[in-house]
Motif scaffolding. Structure first.
Motif, short mmCIF file in Angstrom:
data_model
loop_
_atom_site.label_atom_id
_atom_site.label_comp_id
_atom_site.label_asym_id
_atom_site.label_seq_id
_atom_site.Cartn_x
_atom_site.Cartn_y
_atom_site.Cartn_z
N ILE A 25 0.03 -53.84 -10.92
CA ILE A 25 -0.26 -52.41 -11.16
C ILE A 25 0.98 -51.57 -10.90
O ILE A 25 1.28 -50.62 -11.63
CB ILE A 25 -1.46 -51.94 -10.32
N LEU A 26 1.75 -51.94 -9.88
CA LEU A 26 2.94 -51.17 -9.53
C LEU A 26 4.05 -51.31 -10.58
O LEU A 26 4.99 -50.51 -10.58
CB LEU A 26 3.46 -51.59 -8.15
N THR A 27 3.95 -52.31 -11.46
CA THR A 27 4.96 -52.47 -12.51
C THR A 27 4.60 -51.68 -13.77
O THR A 27 5.39 -51.64 -14.70
CB THR A 27 5.14 -53.96 -12.89
N CYS A 29 0.35 -44.62 -16.01
CA CYS A 29 -0.72 -45.64 -15.97
C CYS A 29 -1.05 -45.99 -14.52
O CYS A 29 -2.22 -46.14 -14.16
CB CYS A 29 -0.28 -46.91 -16.71
N THR A 30 0.00 -46.17 -13.72
CA THR A 30 -0.19 -46.53 -12.32
C THR A 30 -1.05 -45.49 -11.61
O THR A 30 -1.99 -45.82 -10.88
CB THR A 30 1.17 -46.68 -11.60
N LYS A 31 -0.75 -44.20 -11.83
CA LYS A 31 -1.52 -43.12 -11.18
C LYS A 31 -2.98 -43.19 -11.58
O LYS A 31 -3.88 -43.09 -10.74
CB LYS A 31 -0.95 -41.75 -11.55
N VAL A 32 -3.23 -43.35 -12.87
CA VAL A 32 -4.61 -43.38 -13.38
C VAL A 32 -5.35 -44.58 -12.79
O VAL A 32 -6.49 -44.45 -12.33
CB VAL A 32 -4.62 -43.41 -14.93
N VAL A 84 -6.80 -39.76 -20.02
CA VAL A 84 -7.10 -40.69 -18.92
C VAL A 84 -7.62 -41.99 -19.50
O VAL A 84 -7.18 -43.08 -19.12
CB VAL A 84 -8.11 -40.08 -17.92
N SER A 85 -8.56 -41.91 -20.45
CA SER A 85 -9.12 -43.10 -21.08
C SER A 85 -8.03 -43.89 -21.80
O SER A 85 -7.99 -45.12 -21.74
CB SER A 85 -10.22 -42.72 -22.07
#
Length: 183
Positions: free
Chosen positions: A121-123, A128-131, A155-156
């Motif tokens: 997720i961090l990559t 995207c990471t925030k969402v 967001v979706s």
């Protein structure tokens, strides 16, 4: 001095405290082996002495009284500590009995999968990471949109993008093993 303290003389009490505190702390520390606990114990002894000062006229030697009270409280502290340690040991042994090797293996595996997923997720791109992180925290699409100042459809879109990117980053074998080992 006993009479003065008995009558509520705080100056006499402070004098007794200043005179006896170091020696009582040393005694308690030798018994409990913990300087901080020893200071607390001696403070409790003096607090109790002040609360029950009206009975001091029955005491022949205030220093002997304080030494005995400190020794007794220190020993009680050790007994309480041993009871707590025994309770912890019993809880630990019960946990060992109730946890099978398979359960432990499953827990380790689950933790590793979560670690790998978090790393993946961090990559992702920052948006995207925030969402994804807000979604994992339990926020709805609308709440994420409000918090990030974007539309719910954005967001979706970011969620769908994140899933697509994560599929390429997560080792397919890991997903297969997860499915095989899952209950």
């Amino acid at each position: 001095m006993i009479v003065s303290i008995n009558e509520g003389d705080t100056v006499a009490f402070d004098g007794l405290f200043m005179d006896m505190y170091p020696a009582l702390c040393l005694l308690s520390n030798r018994i409990v082996g913990d300087e901080s606990a020893a200071k607390d114990i001696v403070s409790e002894v003096f607090l109790q002495l002040w609360k029950t000062r009206e009975f001091l006229n029955e005491v022949k030697s205030i220093s002997a009284y304080l030494y005995v009270a400190t020794r007794n409280r220190s020993l009680n502290h050790l007994k309480k500590q041993k009871r707590n340690e025994k309770k912890l040991q019993l809880a630990y042994e019960k946990q060992l009995e109730e946890t099978s090797y398979e359960d432990t293996l499953q827990n380790v595996f689950n933790a590793e999968v979560v670690r790998m997923l978090h790393k993946a997720i961090l990559t992702l791109p920052p948006e995207c990471t925030k969402v994804v992180q807000l979604n994992i925290e339990g926020l709805s699409t609308n709440e994420i949109a409000l918090q990030l100042g974007i539309s719910p459809s954005a967001v979706s879109h970011q969620k769908a993008r994140a899933i697509r990117l994560l599929r390429g980053k997560i080792v397919p074998g890991v997903v297969l093993v997860c499915l095989l080992l899952a209950d």
